[in-house]
Design an enzyme around this catalytic site. Structure first.
Site, PDB file in Angstrom:
ATOM      1  N   LYS A 147      92.534  32.546  27.945  1.00 48.02           N
ATOM      2  CA  LYS A 147      93.342  32.743  29.163  1.00 48.02           C
ATOM      3  C   LYS A 147      93.824  31.356  29.577  1.00 48.02           C
ATOM      4  O   LYS A 147      93.057  30.536  30.055  1.00 48.02           O
ATOM      5  CB  LYS A 147      92.506  33.392  30.275  1.00 48.02           C
ATOM      6  CG  LYS A 147      93.125  33.365  31.664  1.00 48.02           C
ATOM      7  CD  LYS A 147      94.474  34.038  31.719  1.00 48.02           C
ATOM      8  CE  LYS A 147      95.015  34.058  33.144  1.00 48.02           C
ATOM      9  NZ  LYS A 147      95.331  32.698  33.662  1.00 48.02           N
ATOM     10  N   SER A 205      85.843  26.225  39.278  1.00 48.72           N
ATOM     11  CA  SER A 205      85.198  26.268  40.585  1.00 48.72           C
ATOM     12  C   SER A 205      84.008  27.220  40.606  1.00 48.72           C
ATOM     13  O   SER A 205      83.901  28.130  39.774  1.00 48.72           O
ATOM     14  CB  SER A 205      86.206  26.720  41.647  1.00 48.72           C
ATOM     15  OG  SER A 205      86.552  28.089  41.450  1.00 48.72           O
ATOM     16  N   GLY A 209      83.870  30.986  38.821  1.00 43.31           N
ATOM     17  CA  GLY A 209      82.810  31.256  37.851  1.00 43.31           C
ATOM     18  C   GLY A 209      81.854  32.338  38.315  1.00 43.31           C
ATOM     19  O   GLY A 209      81.469  33.214  37.536  1.00 43.31           O
ATOM     20  N   GLU A 228      80.628  26.835  33.752  1.00 43.96           N
ATOM     21  CA  GLU A 228      80.289  25.493  34.227  1.00 43.96           C
ATOM     22  C   GLU A 228      81.092  25.282  35.491  1.00 43.96           C
ATOM     23  O   GLU A 228      82.315  25.294  35.465  1.00 43.96           O
ATOM     24  CB  GLU A 228      80.625  24.472  33.140  1.00 43.96           C
ATOM     25  CG  GLU A 228      80.113  23.080  33.448  1.00 43.96           C
ATOM     26  CD  GLU A 228      81.195  22.183  33.994  1.00 43.96           C
ATOM     27  OE1 GLU A 228      81.258  22.046  35.232  1.00 43.96           O
ATOM     28  OE2 GLU A 228      81.969  21.636  33.203  1.00 43.96           O
ATOM     29  N   CYS A 265      83.903  16.918  36.687  1.00 43.34           N
ATOM     30  CA  CYS A 265      82.778  17.715  37.172  1.00 43.34           C
ATOM     31  C   CYS A 265      81.497  16.892  37.285  1.00 43.34           C
ATOM     32  O   CYS A 265      80.530  17.343  37.887  1.00 43.34           O
ATOM     33  CB  CYS A 265      82.552  18.933  36.269  1.00 43.34           C
ATOM     34  SG  CYS A 265      82.537  18.537  34.519  1.00 43.34           S
ATOM     35  N   GLU A 356      80.309  20.504  46.973  1.00 45.52           N
ATOM     36  CA  GLU A 356      81.169  19.653  46.168  1.00 45.52           C
ATOM     37  C   GLU A 356      82.549  19.484  46.807  1.00 45.52           C
ATOM     38  O   GLU A 356      83.155  20.441  47.281  1.00 45.52           O
ATOM     39  CB  GLU A 356      81.339  20.246  44.770  1.00 45.52           C
ATOM     40  CG  GLU A 356      82.216  19.396  43.857  1.00 45.52           C
ATOM     41  CD  GLU A 356      82.487  20.050  42.512  1.00 45.52           C
ATOM     42  OE1 GLU A 356      82.817  19.323  41.559  1.00 45.52           O
ATOM     43  OE2 GLU A 356      82.378  21.298  42.411  1.00 45.52           O
TER      44      GLU A 356
END
Length: 493
Positions: A147, A205, A209, A228, A265, A356
């Site tokens: 995707k 994000s 996820g 992740e 990340c 985050e």
């Protein structure tokens, strides 16, 4: 304009992937490695058009993109080499013995089936269409349906065409690799819930996820989602290290925090230390380093807007004050580096501060005592990385903190900064929830292949019907565990 792939087209691509899986089940590790090396060669041959397209779509510097392209090529080749050794097939053979009832038992790992890979925005090569997830899934023996990330559709298309060309040239089924485009979340949901999809890989994000993870577990047949989702990657700085190399540590932290406009990340979003002269000097040095950082365009408008939103949310919290900011005013879509400071008790009690912020933004946490550092370590959520800035003496004196931190991350650093992920066997890029959905696996390094295999055992089968990895002859010349011992030759029965 990004084409929204229809469900009818998706169904056809998944059907072809399902058929291709039957082909891949009968492919050997050497054959798949050859395909992977051919894909690496094709990507290497792609000229300036690839880099220029990615630069136009992401604003990433050409030098960074050239390095990422090299990393992507290296991933395909390194993973191919690892696959060819049989390390992830894990062949196990237990020959018939008088005291064993089951006779001849042989086990190895095969692919799961069609895998959906969601491209990431911040790595248009290494974590996107032709990235490590795609390479490791194919290496494990699975068809991949990618995707494409809508932030770099043209880049994705170039990479997809390169892989498709190699698959066709090798005369393998076209369903081994498929490319899906669109901006609707419905496409991701449809792919994840499709009964023929057997696993999902995602980098992005937490919201994205976790949504995919929940959808996959609501299916009649739940499937693994290897997501992740990032983390705050805290740095715990202890007394002797902080006092002995204050300015050096401030420079390292500022450089890591703002590398790539903070769009990694592994960005170290929080710096934790005891109050005192050492921390005061660190903050003063950090002000100077951060003030000289020039704002640069972020990957796309959506990331910029989220950065500004979350930066503001943290900055307006009680008992928080700005200590450092870039002196240069930011233009549209440019991430302006800034750092705030708060107390240990406020960080402990205000969970907004431990969320985050994806971009060049950090929080310095000033702790009153060792007990506050222990409490922060206790309540930390799962992280990709945690850094310990320490001398050997610091490490001895704070062994209780360090022991707690082992439970909270996938990679624990002794000095240095966490940005920059080496693509090697010993790398662990994955950690306890919510940094990832499964802490047992990595998405970087050849061990990423482990995510996409499952074991199958054959009992008392004639040799001619066994997969090549388990046959007596061992034509692949791989190491196998035979009756509990490593064996690399043929079996003389």
């Amino acid at each position: 304009m990004i084409e929204e792939t229809s469900k009818e087209t998706i169904d056809r691509k998944i059907q072809k992937a399902t058929e291709a899986y039957q082909f891949l089940k009968n492919s050997t590790i050497k054959e798949r490695a050859a395909l992977m090396n051919a894909i690496a060669d094709k990507i290497e041959s792609l000229g300036d058009e690839l880099l220029e397209t990615a630069h136009a779509e992401t604003s990433l510097p050409m030098a960074r993109l050239a390095g990422e392209k090299a990393r992507t090529i290296g991933q395909w080749r390194d993973y191919a080499k690892a696959v060819a050794t049989g390390i992830y097939a894990e062949p196990r053979i237990d020959l018939p013995q008088p005291d064993k009832q089951k006779g001849d038992l042989r086990k190895y790992n095969i692919g799961l089936g069609p895998v959906v890979v969601f491209g990431a925005s911040n790595f248009p090569f290494a974590f996107s269409t032709a990235g490590g997830d795609t390479a490791s899934a194919i290496g494990a023996g699975n068809p991949v349906i990618i995707k494409a990330h809508p932030a770099h559709p043209k880049t994705s298309q170039i990479m997809a065409e390169a892989i498709t060309e190699v698959v066709k040239k090798q005369e393998w089924p076209e369903g081994i690799f498929s490319h899906i485009t669109g901006i609707s979340n419905d496409i991701g949901a449809y792919l994840t819930q499709h009964k023929e999809i057997k696993a999902v890989a995602f980098t992005g994000s937490f919201a994205g996820g976790k949504a995919l993870f929940d959808l996959a577990n609501q299916r009649e047949e739940p499937i693994p989602v290897f997501a992740e989702m990032g983390s705050i990657n805290p740095v715990f700085a202890f007394k002797n290290a902080l006092e002995s190399r204050t300015e050096e540590l401030a420079k390292e932290y500022a450089s890591s925090l703002t590398l790539g406009v903070g769009q990694f990340c592994t960005n170290p979003g929080v710096f934790i230390a005891l109050k005192g002269e050492g921390l005061n000097r660190f903050v003063n040095a950090l002000k100077k380093d951060i003030s000289g950082i020039t704002p640069v365009n972020m990957l796309h408008k959506g990331i910029f807007e989220n950065f500004e939103k979350h930066k503001r949310a943290a900055s307006i919290q009680p008992e928080v004050h700005l200590i450092a900011e870039s002196h240069t005013e930011a233009q549209e879509w440019q991430g302006r580096a800034s750092v705030i400071q708060t107390t240990g008790s406020n960080f402990i009690n205000n969970h907004v501060l431990s969320e985050e912020v994806f971009g060049p933004f950090g929080i310095v946490v000033e702790c009153e005592n060792h007990e506050e550092i222990i409490q922060i370590a206790h309540q930390l959520k799962g992280q990709l990385t945690i850094t310990v800035a320490a001398t050997v003496e610091d490490a001895r004196e704070n062994s209780d903190v360090i022991n707690l931190l082992k439970d909270k991350c996938g990679r624990l650093l002794f000095n240095g900064m966490p940005t920059g992920v080496e693509v090697v066997y010993a790398m662990q890029h994955g950690g306890p929830f919510p940094s990832t959905t499964d802490a047992r696996f990595t998405s970087v390094g050849a061990d990423a292949v482990k995510r996409f295999v499952r074991p199958i055992s054959f009992q008392n089968w004639p040799d001619e019907f066994l997969p090549e990895e388990l046959k007596n002859e061992n034509s692949l010349q791989i190491h196998r565990i035979v009756d509990g011992e490593i064996h690399s030759g043929s079996l003389k029965l």
